[in-house]
Design a protein around this motif. Sequence first.
Motif, short mmCIF file in Angstrom:
data_model
loop_
_atom_site.label_atom_id
_atom_site.label_comp_id
_atom_site.label_asym_id
_atom_site.label_seq_id
_atom_site.Cartn_x
_atom_site.Cartn_y
_atom_site.Cartn_z
N ILE A 163 54.07 -50.79 8.10
CA ILE A 163 55.03 -50.05 7.26
C ILE A 163 54.32 -48.91 6.53
O ILE A 163 54.82 -47.77 6.49
CB ILE A 163 55.70 -50.99 6.24
N ALA A 175 64.77 -43.97 -3.48
CA ALA A 175 63.66 -44.92 -3.42
C ALA A 175 64.00 -46.19 -4.19
O ALA A 175 63.72 -47.31 -3.74
CB ALA A 175 62.40 -44.28 -3.98
N ILE A 224 66.46 -48.29 -2.16
CA ILE A 224 65.80 -49.04 -1.09
C ILE A 224 65.11 -50.28 -1.65
O ILE A 224 65.19 -51.38 -1.09
CB ILE A 224 64.79 -48.14 -0.35
N SER A 245 57.66 -41.03 1.39
CA SER A 245 58.39 -40.63 2.61
C SER A 245 59.83 -40.26 2.27
O SER A 245 60.38 -39.30 2.83
CB SER A 245 58.36 -41.75 3.65
N THR A 246 60.44 -40.99 1.35
CA THR A 246 61.80 -40.68 0.92
C THR A 246 61.87 -39.28 0.31
O THR A 246 62.77 -38.49 0.61
CB THR A 246 62.29 -41.71 -0.11
N ILE A 287 56.96 -45.84 0.82
CA ILE A 287 58.41 -45.65 0.95
C ILE A 287 58.88 -44.55 0.00
O ILE A 287 59.71 -43.70 0.38
CB ILE A 287 59.14 -46.98 0.64
N MET A 292 55.30 -45.05 7.18
CA MET A 292 55.88 -44.28 6.09
C MET A 292 54.97 -43.13 5.65
O MET A 292 55.45 -42.04 5.36
CB MET A 292 56.16 -45.19 4.88
N ALA A 336 57.23 -47.21 -6.31
CA ALA A 336 58.28 -46.44 -5.64
C ALA A 336 58.62 -45.17 -6.41
O ALA A 336 58.75 -44.08 -5.83
CB ALA A 336 59.52 -47.30 -5.45
N PHE A 368 55.61 -49.84 -1.29
CA PHE A 368 56.68 -49.08 -1.95
C PHE A 368 56.22 -47.67 -2.35
O PHE A 368 57.06 -46.77 -2.48
CB PHE A 368 57.21 -49.85 -3.15
#
Length: 266
Positions: A247, A193, A196, A178-179, A175, A251, A88, A172
């Motif tokens: 996912i 991140a 989340i 994308s964050t 994620i 993402m 992440a 992750f």
Amino acid sequence: MNIIKRELNAHRKSFIIWSIGVFVLISTGMSKYAGMENSTQSMNQVIESLPRIIKVILGTGSLNITTPLGYYGMLYLYLSVMLSVHAAMLGATIVSKEERDKTAEFLFSKPITRTYVMTSKLIASSIQMILLNIISFISSFLFIEPYNNETQSLGSEVFTFTAGLLLLQFIFLSIGTSTAAINKKSKAAPSIAAGILLFCFFLSVFIDITGKLDFFRYFTPFKYVVAEEILNTGRIDTIYVILSVVIMVLMTSMTYVFYQRRDINT
């Protein structure tokens, strides 16, 4: 301009630190199994007598810690969190660091597209995660196999465990990227991140504590890959593999879309 090489060099020190961390976690964890190998049956009884919340925090569940794989399953929770945090943070940082380090103007002065830049960054991130996963596999196998009393090697079981870790890592990572692509404040992306990830982790813990919220396991990747289920079935449930891919695709698509539209501060 080789962006992949540039990104790998930029994260080389942190990769070495994370690699050492993974090795130390596995080696020290399994060394404790060596110390209690002759008293594991009594340890099982002690753990069974603990409150449910303590067993959830320890990551024991209904694992049989008298076996090397069962004991490794207890460590697996912490290993999965560790590698997920790395993924992440890597995803969020690798996208936002150009603005943070004020190198965006240099990067985008080259005749390259944003799609090329993002693809190169994702490849560099994937290489680092796969290498870290390989280190995890080798370390796990080396420290589990000496305690194996069976005639067959535990390599296939350890491989399934590390394949689950890789699944979490890619979830992750996507994620994190994308964050960072969506958020306008580059310095805030790693924190979001991490937030989340912590939400997903505590949701998985809450599900285990209550024992009555199985439906919510679909909303936390930490319930897609569970040591007990891997040990019982020898595989990762297909529905969770499909959810993981969905996912990751969603993402990653968001990463490309928002990165193209992003006003990058130089």
